[in-house]
Design a protein around this motif. Structure first.
Motif, mmCIF file in Angstrom:
data_model
loop_
_atom_site.group_PDB
_atom_site.id
_atom_site.type_symbol
_atom_site.label_atom_id
_atom_site.label_comp_id
_atom_site.label_asym_id
_atom_site.label_seq_id
_atom_site.Cartn_x
_atom_site.Cartn_y
_atom_site.Cartn_z
ATOM 1 N N SER A 134 0.834 -1.209 0.000
ATOM 2 C CA SER A 134 0.000 0.000 0.000
ATOM 3 C C SER A 134 0.863 1.251 0.000
ATOM 4 C CB SER A 134 -0.920 0.014 1.221
ATOM 5 O OG SER A 134 -1.807 -1.074 1.175
ATOM 6 N N ARG A 135 1.914 1.214 0.862
ATOM 7 C CA ARG A 135 2.838 2.347 0.915
ATOM 8 C C ARG A 135 3.468 2.593 -0.455
ATOM 9 N NH1 ARG A 135 8.353 2.364 2.597
ATOM 10 N NH2 ARG A 135 8.471 0.613 1.126
ATOM 11 N N ASN A 136 3.871 1.515 -1.125
ATOM 12 C CA ASN A 136 4.522 1.629 -2.429
ATOM 13 C C ASN A 136 3.600 2.243 -3.459
ATOM 14 O OD1 ASN A 136 6.702 0.392 -1.233
ATOM 15 N ND2 ASN A 136 6.310 -1.621 -2.119
ATOM 16 N N ARG A 137 2.343 1.782 -3.467
ATOM 17 C CA ARG A 137 1.398 2.329 -4.443
ATOM 18 C C ARG A 137 1.158 3.813 -4.201
ATOM 19 N NH1 ARG A 137 -1.189 -2.879 -3.842
ATOM 20 N NH2 ARG A 137 -2.487 -2.054 -2.164
ATOM 21 N N ILE A 189 4.766 10.401 -6.156
ATOM 22 C CA ILE A 189 5.924 10.797 -6.971
ATOM 23 C C ILE A 189 5.503 11.043 -8.413
ATOM 24 C CG2 ILE A 189 8.151 10.026 -7.879
ATOM 25 C CD1 ILE A 189 8.475 8.428 -5.230
ATOM 26 N N ALA A 190 4.652 10.142 -8.949
ATOM 27 C CA ALA A 190 4.194 10.290 -10.336
ATOM 28 C C ALA A 190 3.378 11.571 -10.496
ATOM 29 C CB ALA A 190 3.367 9.075 -10.747
ATOM 30 N N LEU A 191 2.507 11.862 -9.506
ATOM 31 C CA LEU A 191 1.697 13.071 -9.579
ATOM 32 C C LEU A 191 2.575 14.315 -9.535
ATOM 33 C CD1 LEU A 191 -1.024 14.531 -9.599
ATOM 34 C CD2 LEU A 191 -1.096 14.289 -7.105
ATOM 35 N N PHE A 205 6.420 9.231 3.016
ATOM 36 C CA PHE A 205 7.574 8.572 3.625
ATOM 37 C C PHE A 205 7.558 8.689 5.145
ATOM 38 C CE2 PHE A 205 9.576 9.183 -0.657
ATOM 39 C CZ PHE A 205 9.716 7.831 -0.925
ATOM 40 N N TYR A 206 7.077 9.790 5.662
ATOM 41 C CA TYR A 206 7.033 9.968 7.120
ATOM 42 C C TYR A 206 6.096 8.944 7.754
ATOM 43 C CZ TYR A 206 6.585 12.140 11.696
ATOM 44 O OH TYR A 206 6.591 12.378 13.054
ATOM 45 N N ILE A 207 4.923 8.764 7.123
ATOM 46 C CA ILE A 207 3.975 7.763 7.644
ATOM 47 C C ILE A 207 4.585 6.369 7.572
ATOM 48 C CG2 ILE A 207 1.745 6.664 7.226
ATOM 49 C CD1 ILE A 207 0.739 9.401 6.234
ATOM 50 N N SER A 208 5.254 6.077 6.460
ATOM 51 C CA SER A 208 5.860 4.756 6.273
ATOM 52 C C SER A 208 6.934 4.497 7.315
ATOM 53 C CB SER A 208 6.457 4.642 4.866
ATOM 54 O OG SER A 208 7.159 3.446 4.714
ATOM 55 N N LEU A 254 11.226 3.256 -5.951
ATOM 56 C CA LEU A 254 9.952 3.965 -6.047
ATOM 57 C C LEU A 254 10.065 5.197 -6.944
ATOM 58 C CD1 LEU A 254 8.942 3.831 -2.268
ATOM 59 C CD2 LEU A 254 7.848 2.570 -4.127
ATOM 60 N N ALA A 255 11.194 5.905 -6.794
ATOM 61 C CA ALA A 255 11.391 7.128 -7.566
ATOM 62 C C ALA A 255 11.494 6.835 -9.057
ATOM 63 C CB ALA A 255 12.642 7.863 -7.084
ATOM 64 N N VAL A 256 12.246 5.793 -9.414
ATOM 65 C CA VAL A 256 12.409 5.454 -10.831
ATOM 66 C C VAL A 256 11.056 5.156 -11.469
ATOM 67 C CG1 VAL A 256 13.285 3.709 -12.428
ATOM 68 C CG2 VAL A 256 14.785 4.657 -10.680
ATOM 69 N N ILE A 257 10.252 4.327 -10.786
ATOM 70 C CA ILE A 257 8.929 3.977 -11.334
ATOM 71 C C ILE A 257 8.049 5.221 -11.429
ATOM 72 C CG2 ILE A 257 6.845 2.609 -10.981
ATOM 73 C CD1 ILE A 257 8.619 0.590 -9.445
#
Length: 840
Positions: free
Chosen positions: A23-26, A32-34, A287-290, A322-325
């Motif tokens: 979930s965190r990844n999505r 990041i994509a937005l 990231f803070y929540i994660s 995550l950043a690359v994707i």
């Protein structure tokens, strides 16, 4: 403490930690994509729009250059040898004046014989045929072909009336040319008033050898400009090159004011910075929540020997993945979206022809670079928290409630931009603009009344006003006169320059004192240059604009001319006993506070010289004095200095019928396209290229296009900022609620119902939004008022502001209700016991 250095273990840990947070990844990839999409789209749209609008705004003769240097072919060759000159192309004028065809009435159409390289360097692209190769061939623009009603047939014949010779020997000569091609007009934004027809350089030697002796414009591209100065050093660099090559003068379309350039570039820079900051908070929250949810895991890893550096490696591997994707998805979508928005918006505006998509590689580099920078700084604080925290601190860690100032400001700014855009764009009134720029339904103006001419002054025929008055839809025609003293020219390096219409007068009393004050002022001279005032002061023979206006029009003229001191007695003015005074200080650099300034009630003794050598002296009273000229220039007297009644003017100047400067036309209703064309046809029948026409119809067409442009660009800006503001708002509310999961679960465990939880979260959300709403309404009203006072817009519209504010309030309430519903649903997916057991 034992330190584990097994790199393979670190890779496994990073992989396991990554896969356990689906979930965190999505959410992180989405964030990041937005952010990347917004950054990339803004770069794509921003660069294309700035370059497009810049190309449109700088569209002037020689659109690909920084400026021109006047000189000969020898000057051009010397310029090409200079290291600071990238290219230098001569565009030879084939005549000192524009073409005289009746079809070109109201336009300045030039016959040019440029160097072959000029076309490539200045965006002249053929759509059909080829360029001219001899003196009897021409190429014309697509807009000119449309204007003339041509079918764009290569090889067709076109007769042009060319002014051959110079000065008093200049004569109109018909020459038949073969049209060898048509080009896409790069000067489309001024095609209504200016156009260029190209022939071969041989034309001058064959038809008009007198032009060979006259310095010509050499358009140059500089390669030594300082990019940090934003082209404000163009004039200095041009002058330097001009001196080295022996040129006779320079010209440029660029400003030498850094403040003006910063005003245009500053908002774009602030917009990009705002997006980066918004992206920072958006990604930081994820990231803070994660990290907060995994904090005890990090503490346990340290107890088995994992160092801070190793933990950073584990986290950075995940962040990079995550950043690359996210970045790849974002830059592709951002570029696609940007290139859909950019052309789509521009296609509906006056800038359509000038749109050019930015380089895809540049956009990808900018989008990826700024996005990675945003991701890195967003994750940095969370990385430090995970790496520095001790096992003991991790065991009792509780997330801190973050300060939400930026989110409040972000959403408030988004709302403010929405309100401003609504008021400026939707509130733009075409009717208001038509009234602002037109005192009459239509006017025919002689260029010589306010501008210099390159050929001898050609009077308006005395019959033209009567012909216009005979049109069935015309209700009234009035004529304004402006005296012109001969000789009316000065000799320059390129030939005679015919000055704007001025008369010669002697002055006494306050008028003389004021003119002598100007003549002795360094400030006045530095602003307007040496206009011969000091010599005029010695002889008390001043060159000033003297106008004759019908008395019944004077109140209307004054209302449109600016701010005046005094009240005009119309009867006294009509009787020739009163005069209206507008000082030559048109830019108001001297103000009206000096002791010798003219005031209403002053006695004015003025002597008038005519072209027959007669002298008449009149003693009159100053009825009104201009304090500030109107910036819109719709009044005839705005270009005058001494305003008389037309009755007195005719007595002072027996040849008054030669000095018609303006024909005012009133019609039964607002002028239509067909009626506009009928008046234009009568003007064209004069065969006088020095006449120009203005009308309410022409202004309405122009302003309808401008309104559409403002609406599209305004709502594009509001939409982008709205996405950012809402994204930050939703993210902040979500992270705030999830940081209180244990607290909320505990409250539910002691009896709080789902309905009470729903009510509490909605109340908290509304409290949070309340600050943003107050800020956006306050700042939005102030900014809407200030922005709409600019001359580009038509004023503040209270009703529209209240309507847009109501729509905004409704949107805020909908967001609050939706977010509350969604958060309650997500929180209650797990039982209270399960939530209390979670590590927080």
């Amino acid at each position: 403490m034992f330190q584990n250095t097994n790199k393979e273990v670190l890779k496994e840990l990073a992989k396991d930690n990554y896969t356990s947070h689906k979930s965190r990844n999505r959410i992180a990839i989405l964030a990041i994509a937005l952010t990347t999409l917004l950054i990339t789209a803004v770069w794509t749209v921003g660069i294309s729009m700035i370059s497009t609008i810049s190309n449109y705004g700088e569209s002037a003769p020689g659109p690909g250059c920084e400026g021109n240097i006047n000189g000969t072919e020898e000057t051009r060759d010397k310029l090409k040898e200079l290291p600071q000159i990238q290219w230098a192309d001569m565009a030879r004028e084939c005549s000192r004046a524009g073409l005289h065809n009746q079809e070109f009435s109201g336009m300045d159409v030039r016959l040019l014989a440029p160097d072959e390289s000029y076309f490539e360097h200045n965006f002249v692209e053929l759509t059909e045929g080829r360029f001219a190769q001899n003196a009897d061939e021409i190429v014309i623009s697509d807009t000119m072909a449309e204007h003339l009603g041509l079918e764009r047939i290569v090889g067709s014949q076109l007769e042009l009336l060319v002014m051959l010779g110079t000065d008093e020997e200049m004569a109109e000569t018909p020459i038949t040319f073969t049209v060898t091609g048509y080009y896409k007009n790069p000067l489309i934004n001024i095609s209504e008033i200016y156009d260029e027809i190209y022939t071969a350089p041989e034309f001058i030697g064959q038809y008009n050898p007198a032009m060979e002796k006259i310095p010509q414009k050499i358009y140059v591209k500089l390669n030594n400009l300082n990019p940090l100065l934003l082209k404000t050093d163009v004039m200095d660099k041009l002058q330097e090159a001009c001196d080295l090559a022996g040129g006779t003068g320079i010209g440029t379309k660029n400003t030498n004011s850094m403040s003006n350039m910063l005003l245009s570039v500053g908002p774009a820079v602030l917009f990009v910075l705002f997006i980066i900051l918004s992206g920072y908070f958006l990604i930081y929250n994820v990231f803070y929540i994660s990290v907060s949810s995994d904090i005890r895991w990090f503490g346990m890893m340290k107890t088995i020997g994992t160092t801070a550096r190793q933990l950073k490696t584990v986290l950075m591997q995940q962040i990079r993945r995550l950043a690359v994707i996210g970045i790849l998805i974002g830059i592709v979508l951002g570029y696609i979206v940007g290139n859909l928005i950019g052309p789509g918006v521009m296609a509906q505006t006056m800038y359509a022809m000038f749109y050019k998509a930015p380089n895809v590689l540049v956009i990808f580099i900018l989008g990826a670079g700024f996005s990675w920078f945003t991701v890195y700084i967003s994750a940095l604080k969370s990385l430090k928290l995970a790496c520095r925290i001790s096992p003991v601190e991790a065991a009792r860690f509780a997330p801190k409630k973050k300060k939400n100032l930026f989110t409040i400001l972000s959403f408030a700014l988004s709302g403010m931009i929405f309100l401003v855009s609504c008021n400026a764009a939707l509130g733009f009134s075409v009717d208001h603009m038509v009234e602002r720029y037109n005192m009459n339904d239509a006017r025919i103006i002689h260029e010589g009344s306010g501008w210099s001419l390159e050929e001898p002054y050609k009077p308006v025929s005395a019959e033209l006003p009567d012909k216009i008055a005979d049109l069935p839809f015309v209700t009234d025609v009035n004529v304004v006169y402006q005296a012109r003293m001969m000789p009316d020219y000065v000799e320059t390096t390129v030939g005679r320059l015919y000055l704007p219409s001025q008369a010669e007068v002697s002055l006494d009393g306050p008028l003389k004192n004021e003119m002598e004050f100007f003549a002795n002022s360094d400030k006045f001279m530095s602003t307007y240059g040496d206009t011969g005032l000091q010599e005029q002061a010695k002889n008390n023979r001043w060159g000033l604009s003297v106008q004759g206006i019908p008395a019944e029009l004077i109140q209307q003229e004054l209302a449109c001319a600016g701010a005046f001191e005094g009240t005009v007695d119309v009867d006294k003015f009509a009787a020739g006993e009163g005069v209206i005074w507008l000082a030559p200080d048109s830019q108001e650099v001297m103000g009206r506070d000096f002791k010798d300034s003219v005031h209403p009630g002053d006695a004015a003794i003025i002597g008038f010289y005519d072209n027959q050598g007669n002298y008449s002296e009149k003693e009159m009273t100053v009825l009104a004095v201009c304090e500030k000229r109107s910036m819109f220039g719709t009044s005839d007297i705005s270009v005058g200095n001494i305003i008389l009644s037309d009755t007195l003017f005719k007595k002072l100047y027996p040849d008054y019928d030669q000095w018609i400067s303006d024909i005012q036309i009133d019609t039964e209703e607002e002028i239509t396209e067909e009626q506009n064309q009928q008046i234009n046809s009568l003007m064209a029948a004069e065969y006088n290229s020095q006449l120009k026409m203005e009308s309410r119809y022409m202004t309405r067409v122009q302003m309808e296009t401008q309104k559409q442009t403002f609406q599209l660009i305004g709502f594009l800006l509001a939409g982008l900022l709205g996405i950012i503001g809402v994204s930050n708002l939703v993210n902040t509310i979500t992270s705030d609620v999830f940081s209180r999961k244990i607290e909320l679960a505990a409250m539910q465990s002691i009896g709080m119902t789902k309905r009470q939880l729903w009510a509490m979260l909605l109340k908290d959300t509304l409290k949070f939004m309340r600050v943003s709403v107050v800020l956006m309404l306050l700042s939005g009203s102030i900014m809407s008022y200030l922005v709409t006072q600019h001359a580009l817009f038509t004023g503040f519209n209270p009703g529209l502001f209240l309507t847009s504010a109501a729509v905004l309030m409704l949107l805020v309430i909908i967001i609050c209700i939706f977010m509350t519903w969604l958060l309650v649903k997500v929180l209650n997916k797990k039982s209270i016991v399960e939530r209390l057991r979670e590590i927080e």
